[in-house]
Design a protein around this motif. Sequence first.
Motif, PDB file in Angstrom:
ATOM      1  N   ARG A   1       0.937  -1.107   0.046  1.00 12.68           N
ATOM      2  CA  ARG A   1      -0.024   0.090   0.087  1.00 12.68           C
ATOM      3  C   ARG A   1       0.789   1.471  -0.098  1.00 12.68           C
ATOM      4  O   ARG A   1       0.703   2.155  -0.621  1.00 12.68           O
ATOM      5  CB  ARG A   1      -0.977   0.029   1.420  1.00 12.68           C
ATOM      6  CG  ARG A   1      -2.056  -1.130   1.284  1.00 12.68           C
ATOM      7  CD  ARG A   1      -2.901  -0.958   0.290  1.00 12.68           C
ATOM      8  NE  ARG A   1      -3.615   0.356   0.256  1.00 12.68           N
ATOM      9  CZ  ARG A   1      -5.000   0.297   0.759  1.00 12.68           C
ATOM     10  NH1 ARG A   1      -5.785  -0.772   1.124  1.00 12.68           N
ATOM     11  NH2 ARG A   1      -5.565   1.383   0.773  1.00 12.68           N
ATOM     12  N   VAL A   2       1.836   1.113   0.741  1.00 11.45           N
ATOM     13  CA  VAL A   2       2.920   2.189   0.635  1.00 11.45           C
ATOM     14  C   VAL A   2       3.489   2.537  -0.492  1.00 11.45           C
ATOM     15  O   VAL A   2       3.537   3.516  -1.010  1.00 11.45           O
ATOM     16  CB  VAL A   2       4.165   2.267   1.895  1.00 11.45           C
ATOM     17  CG1 VAL A   2       4.869   3.144   1.825  1.00 11.45           C
ATOM     18  CG2 VAL A   2       3.114   2.246   3.140  1.00 11.45           C
ATOM     19  N   PHE A   3       4.139   1.471  -1.384  1.00  8.74           N
ATOM     20  CA  PHE A   3       4.520   1.596  -2.683  1.00  8.74           C
ATOM     21  C   PHE A   3       3.332   2.231  -3.414  1.00  8.74           C
ATOM     22  O   PHE A   3       3.852   2.940  -4.328  1.00  8.74           O
ATOM     23  CB  PHE A   3       4.980   0.327  -3.089  1.00  8.74           C
ATOM     24  CG  PHE A   3       6.441  -0.048  -2.689  1.00  8.74           C
ATOM     25  CD1 PHE A   3       7.331   0.591  -3.212  1.00  8.74           C
ATOM     26  CD2 PHE A   3       6.692  -1.146  -1.813  1.00  8.74           C
ATOM     27  CE1 PHE A   3       8.688   0.212  -2.849  1.00  8.74           C
ATOM     28  CE2 PHE A   3       8.004  -1.528  -1.582  1.00  8.74           C
ATOM     29  CZ  PHE A   3       8.865  -0.562  -1.951  1.00  8.74           C
ATOM     30  N   GLY A   4       2.306   1.747  -3.568  1.00  7.22           N
ATOM     31  CA  GLY A   4       1.244   2.278  -4.278  1.00  7.22           C
ATOM     32  C   GLY A   4       0.975   3.541  -4.255  1.00  7.22           C
ATOM     33  O   GLY A   4       0.816   4.384  -5.161  1.00  7.22           O
ATOM     34  N   ALA A   5       0.900   3.981  -2.800  1.00  5.46           N
ATOM     35  CA  ALA A   5       0.601   5.332  -2.741  1.00  5.46           C
ATOM     36  C   ALA A   5       1.846   6.526  -3.059  1.00  5.46           C
ATOM     37  O   ALA A   5       1.924   7.492  -3.814  1.00  5.46           O
ATOM     38  CB  ALA A   5       0.447   5.809  -1.247  1.00  5.46           C
TER      39      ALA A   5
ATOM     40  N   PHE B   1      11.357  10.387 -13.384  1.00  5.60           N
ATOM     41  CA  PHE B   1       9.995  10.043 -12.345  1.00  5.60           C
ATOM     42  C   PHE B   1       9.291   8.810 -12.890  1.00  5.60           C
ATOM     43  O   PHE B   1       8.545   8.210 -12.011  1.00  5.60           O
ATOM     44  CB  PHE B   1       8.852  11.212 -12.649  1.00  5.60           C
ATOM     45  CG  PHE B   1       9.845  12.486 -11.912  1.00  5.60           C
ATOM     46  CD1 PHE B   1       9.930  12.514 -10.610  1.00  5.60           C
ATOM     47  CD2 PHE B   1      10.017  13.503 -12.685  1.00  5.60           C
ATOM     48  CE1 PHE B   1      10.643  13.639 -10.031  1.00  5.60           C
ATOM     49  CE2 PHE B   1      10.792  14.675 -12.457  1.00  5.60           C
ATOM     50  CZ  PHE B   1      11.034  14.746 -11.016  1.00  5.60           C
ATOM     51  N   ILE B   2       9.277   8.466 -14.261  1.00  6.95           N
ATOM     52  CA  ILE B   2       8.490   7.329 -14.871  1.00  6.95           C
ATOM     53  C   ILE B   2       9.064   5.949 -14.290  1.00  6.95           C
ATOM     54  O   ILE B   2       8.316   5.169 -13.751  1.00  6.95           O
ATOM     55  CB  ILE B   2       8.501   7.452 -16.165  1.00  6.95           C
ATOM     56  CG1 ILE B   2       7.471   8.627 -16.771  1.00  6.95           C
ATOM     57  CG2 ILE B   2       7.885   6.002 -16.936  1.00  6.95           C
ATOM     58  CD1 ILE B   2       7.452   8.829 -18.480  1.00  6.95           C
ATOM     59  N   VAL B   3      10.504   5.805 -14.249  1.00 10.73           N
ATOM     60  CA  VAL B   3      11.069   4.788 -13.795  1.00 10.73           C
ATOM     61  C   VAL B   3      10.474   4.521 -12.406  1.00 10.73           C
ATOM     62  O   VAL B   3      10.120   3.188 -12.138  1.00 10.73           O
ATOM     63  CB  VAL B   3      12.470   4.770 -14.182  1.00 10.73           C
ATOM     64  CG1 VAL B   3      13.041   3.601 -13.701  1.00 10.73           C
ATOM     65  CG2 VAL B   3      12.728   4.934 -15.511  1.00 10.73           C
ATOM     66  N   PRO B   4      10.853   5.334 -11.610  1.00 12.54           N
ATOM     67  CA  PRO B   4      10.628   4.963 -10.150  1.00 12.54           C
ATOM     68  C   PRO B   4       9.125   4.717  -9.937  1.00 12.54           C
ATOM     69  O   PRO B   4       8.631   3.852  -8.852  1.00 12.54           O
ATOM     70  CB  PRO B   4      11.098   6.113  -9.147  1.00 12.54           C
ATOM     71  CG  PRO B   4      11.732   6.797 -10.058  1.00 12.54           C
ATOM     72  CD  PRO B   4      11.655   6.545 -11.397  1.00 12.54           C
ATOM     73  N   MET B   5       8.236   5.542 -10.559  1.00 13.39           N
ATOM     74  CA  MET B   5       6.705   5.277 -10.318  1.00 13.39           C
ATOM     75  C   MET B   5       6.411   3.912 -10.751  1.00 13.39           C
ATOM     76  O   MET B   5       5.471   3.452 -10.275  1.00 13.39           O
ATOM     77  CB  MET B   5       6.063   6.656 -11.148  1.00 13.39           C
ATOM     78  CG  MET B   5       4.599   6.431 -10.993  1.00 13.39           C
ATOM     79  SD  MET B   5       3.491   7.509 -12.049  1.00 13.39           S
ATOM     80  CE  MET B   5       4.508   8.672 -12.759  1.00 13.39           C
ATOM     81  N   ALA B   6       6.804   3.530 -11.980  1.00 11.70           N
ATOM     82  CA  ALA B   6       6.755   2.390 -12.374  1.00 11.70           C
ATOM     83  C   ALA B   6       6.882   1.166 -11.430  1.00 11.70           C
ATOM     84  O   ALA B   6       6.119   0.174 -11.295  1.00 11.70           O
ATOM     85  CB  ALA B   6       7.146   1.927 -13.868  1.00 11.70           C
TER      86      ALA B   6
ATOM     87  N   CYS C   1       7.442   1.484  -8.223  1.00 10.98           N
ATOM     88  CA  CYS C   1       6.433   1.430  -7.092  1.00 10.98           C
ATOM     89  C   CYS C   1       5.056   0.893  -7.321  1.00 10.98           C
ATOM     90  O   CYS C   1       4.518   0.145  -6.489  1.00 10.98           O
ATOM     91  CB  CYS C   1       6.215   2.929  -6.589  1.00 10.98           C
ATOM     92  SG  CYS C   1       7.709   3.569  -5.857  1.00 10.98           S
ATOM     93  N   LEU C   2       4.442   1.321  -8.423  1.00 16.44           N
ATOM     94  CA  LEU C   2       3.187   0.800  -8.812  1.00 16.44           C
ATOM     95  C   LEU C   2       3.212  -0.690  -8.962  1.00 16.44           C
ATOM     96  O   LEU C   2       2.294  -1.365  -8.604  1.00 16.44           O
ATOM     97  CB  LEU C   2       2.607   1.672 -10.113  1.00 16.44           C
ATOM     98  CG  LEU C   2       2.261   2.879  -9.680  1.00 16.44           C
ATOM     99  CD1 LEU C   2       1.889   3.637 -11.017  1.00 16.44           C
ATOM    100  CD2 LEU C   2       1.370   3.061  -8.790  1.00 16.44           C
TER     101      LEU C   2
END
Length: 105
Positions: free
Chosen positions: A12-16, A38-43, A45-46
């Motif tokens: 849940r923390v990774f998703g947020a 930002f896209i790489v870490p966002m992907a 995390c999601l």
Amino acid sequence: MNYKMVFYILGRVFGATGALMSIPMDCAIIYKESTVPFIVPMAICLILGILLTHRMPKKKDLHARESFVCVGLSWILMSLVGCLPFVISGAIPSFIDAFFETVSG
């Protein structure tokens, strides 16, 4: 120790965190900068968020020990993911320096 609940909370923390990384990415779009940092870490995390939260644990009890583990791991893991935009963009080329900046922030 309820490891499944710890992993679920970390998911849940990774998703947020992945969702909230869209804010600096939007800012990069507005200022016509690169969105790749930002896209790489966002992907990451999601994807981790989805993988860790795909099934709700049967035992939902959470005690102090699990809470301490969740907080400590969240802080360390989010610092690791949070330093990636600095390293990918080249703003702070050293991973250790970027990690220090993220933890101190």
